[in-house]
Write a protein that holds these residues in place. Structure first.
Motif, short mmCIF file in Angstrom:
data_model
loop_
_atom_site.label_atom_id
_atom_site.label_comp_id
_atom_site.label_asym_id
_atom_site.label_seq_id
_atom_site.Cartn_x
_atom_site.Cartn_y
_atom_site.Cartn_z
N LEU A 163 0.83 -1.20 0.00
CA LEU A 163 0.00 0.00 0.00
C LEU A 163 0.87 1.26 0.00
O LEU A 163 0.53 2.26 -0.64
N GLU A 164 1.98 1.18 0.71
CA GLU A 164 2.88 2.33 0.77
C GLU A 164 3.62 2.54 -0.56
O GLU A 164 3.81 3.68 -1.00
N ALA A 165 4.00 1.42 -1.21
CA ALA A 165 4.85 1.52 -2.39
C ALA A 165 4.09 1.52 -3.71
O ALA A 165 4.61 2.00 -4.72
N ALA A 166 2.87 0.99 -3.72
CA ALA A 166 2.15 0.79 -4.98
C ALA A 166 1.95 2.06 -5.80
O ALA A 166 2.12 2.02 -7.03
N PRO A 167 1.59 3.18 -5.20
CA PRO A 167 1.37 4.38 -6.03
C PRO A 167 2.59 4.77 -6.85
O PRO A 167 2.47 5.14 -8.03
N ALA A 168 3.77 4.69 -6.26
CA ALA A 168 4.98 5.07 -6.98
C ALA A 168 5.28 4.12 -8.12
O ALA A 168 5.95 4.49 -9.09
N ALA B 248 0.69 -10.38 -11.05
CA ALA B 248 1.49 -11.08 -10.05
C ALA B 248 0.59 -11.50 -8.90
O ALA B 248 -0.42 -10.85 -8.61
N VAL B 249 0.99 -12.60 -8.24
CA VAL B 249 0.22 -13.14 -7.11
C VAL B 249 1.17 -13.49 -5.98
O VAL B 249 2.24 -14.07 -6.20
N ALA C 191 8.01 -10.70 4.59
CA ALA C 191 7.12 -9.78 3.88
C ALA C 191 7.92 -8.78 3.06
O ALA C 191 7.54 -8.44 1.93
N ALA C 192 9.04 -8.31 3.59
CA ALA C 192 9.85 -7.32 2.86
C ALA C 192 10.43 -7.92 1.59
O ALA C 192 10.47 -7.26 0.54
N VAL C 193 10.90 -9.16 1.65
CA VAL C 193 11.44 -9.82 0.46
C VAL C 193 10.32 -10.05 -0.56
O VAL C 193 10.50 -9.84 -1.77
N ALA C 194 9.15 -10.47 -0.09
CA ALA C 194 8.03 -10.67 -1.00
C ALA C 194 7.64 -9.38 -1.70
O ALA C 194 7.39 -9.37 -2.92
N ALA C 195 7.61 -8.27 -0.98
CA ALA C 195 7.24 -6.99 -1.57
C ALA C 195 8.24 -6.60 -2.66
O ALA C 195 7.85 -6.14 -3.75
N ARG C 196 9.52 -6.80 -2.40
CA ARG C 196 10.54 -6.45 -3.39
C ARG C 196 10.35 -7.25 -4.68
O ARG C 196 10.41 -6.70 -5.79
N LEU D 286 7.59 -8.73 -5.78
CA LEU D 286 6.32 -8.44 -6.44
C LEU D 286 6.35 -7.10 -7.17
O LEU D 286 5.68 -6.93 -8.20
N LEU D 287 7.12 -6.17 -6.66
CA LEU D 287 7.17 -4.84 -7.27
C LEU D 287 8.18 -4.75 -8.41
O LEU D 287 8.01 -3.96 -9.34
N ASP D 288 9.23 -5.55 -8.34
CA ASP D 288 10.26 -5.54 -9.39
C ASP D 288 10.26 -6.91 -10.06
O ASP D 288 10.99 -7.81 -9.66
N ARG D 289 9.43 -7.05 -11.07
CA ARG D 289 9.24 -8.35 -11.68
C ARG D 289 10.14 -8.54 -12.91
O ARG D 289 9.69 -8.96 -13.98
N SER D 290 11.42 -8.25 -12.73
CA SER D 290 12.38 -8.42 -13.81
C SER D 290 12.93 -9.84 -13.86
O SER D 290 13.72 -10.18 -14.74
#
Length: 297
Positions: free
Chosen positions: A20-25, A70-71, A186-191, A193-197
């Motif tokens: 929620l914090e990172a998604a807008p950016a 992504a899921v 959770a922090a690793v999962a967020a990284r 999910l947001l950077d799907r390279s």
């Protein structure tokens, strides 16, 4: 679109907050699958699309995965079923939906042990590794967060620590092994999910900052809580009897025992800690911030 399963659980709620914090950016939209939307934070309900139901149901995951990029996949514990039914069985409808909707990336919570001699007889861990294989076969790029035991498991011992100064497990008191805080998972999962390279399939170990034995844990808890804490080793047959007495499915209870035996035989010791596999939260910090309030409340 990122879909988050189990968003009110220990890992999922932390992941949801990070996204929620990172998604807008990142220009990401978020969708969650939850049985009871009322358990979501009110602020989150206003910012995510909610699919109500169980992510073990075919109709629910079919709706949830439509249009998803992504899921995040986490199997909730279900001690009323066998390990096969509780892990790969629960996941099969989702695997079909992932393939049908062409979801590109999946991050799942799994366990250490792949490639070790005991992986095939490690109970719940064996079932979790089979779930990874199922998800990796969907055509999506897949990353399994390969985790050891969680610090948070000790919260189940808070009353015993408070009343008796004792916590229990079934491993040798000097058996050192990695442990990890769920916030770091959770922090690793967020990284991811947001950077799907990334592409293909593989494990991403999340090992915490150091290996600790039960004797080490007792020493650190004693220091952080300001009261004596000691470890008691529980025989596996006694553990099995206790689990069956709680009403667990017999196969699931045996799966817990087999997992504990495998951990005592080195299941979690097969991955070397590196800067990439270590995570930052120390047990001392976790005790001060999480365990101490739970024990002293």
């Amino acid at each position: 679109m990122i879909v988050i399963t189990a968003p009110t659980g220990n890992i999922g709620r932390r992941l949801l907050s990070l996204l929620l914090e990172a998604a807008p950016a990142h220009g990401e939209e978020l969708r969650v699958i939850v049985r009871d939307p009322a358990r979501l934070p009110e602020a989150a309900r206003e910012r995510v699309e909610v699919i109500t139901g169980s992510h073990g149901e075919a109709e629910v995951v079919d709706r949830a995965f439509e249009g998803a990029d992504a899921v995040f996949w986490l199997v909730p514990p279900d001690a009323s079923r066998s390990p096969e039914d509780a892990y790969p069985g629960f996941t099969r409808p989702a695997a079909k939906a992932l393939a049908a909707h062409g979801v590109g990336h999946v991050v799942g919570v799994s366990a250490l042990g792949r490639g070790t001699q005991v992986a095939g007889r490690a109970g719940l861990v064996t079932a979790s590794l089979a779930t990874d294989d199922l998800l990796a076969g969907t055509g999506a790029a897949y990353r399994a967060l390969a985790c050891p035991s969680f610090f948070e498991n000790l919260l189940e011992e808070a009353e015993s620590i408070r009343e008796k100064g004792v916590f229990t497990d079934s491993v040798d008191p000097d058996r050192k092994a990695p442990l990890v805080a769920v916030a770091d998972i959770a922090a690793v999962a967020a990284r991811l999910l947001l950077d799907r390279s990334w592409s293909g399939s593989g494990d991403v170990p999340v090992l915490g900052p150091q290996d600790l034995s039960p004797r080490d844990l007792a020493r650190i808890m004693t220091e952080q809580l300001g009261r004596p804490v000691r470890y008691e080793r529980q025989p596996l047959d006694e553990l099995l009897g206790a689990l069956l007495g709680y009403g667990l499915n017999e196969a699931f209870a045996q799966g817990v025992v087999d997992m504990k035996r495998a951990k005592d035989e080195g299941l979690d010791a097969g991955v070397t800690r590196t800067p990439d596999t270590a995570s930052p939260t120390t047990f001392e910090r976790w005790c001060a911030e999480t365990l101490r309030p739970a024990v002293l409340s």
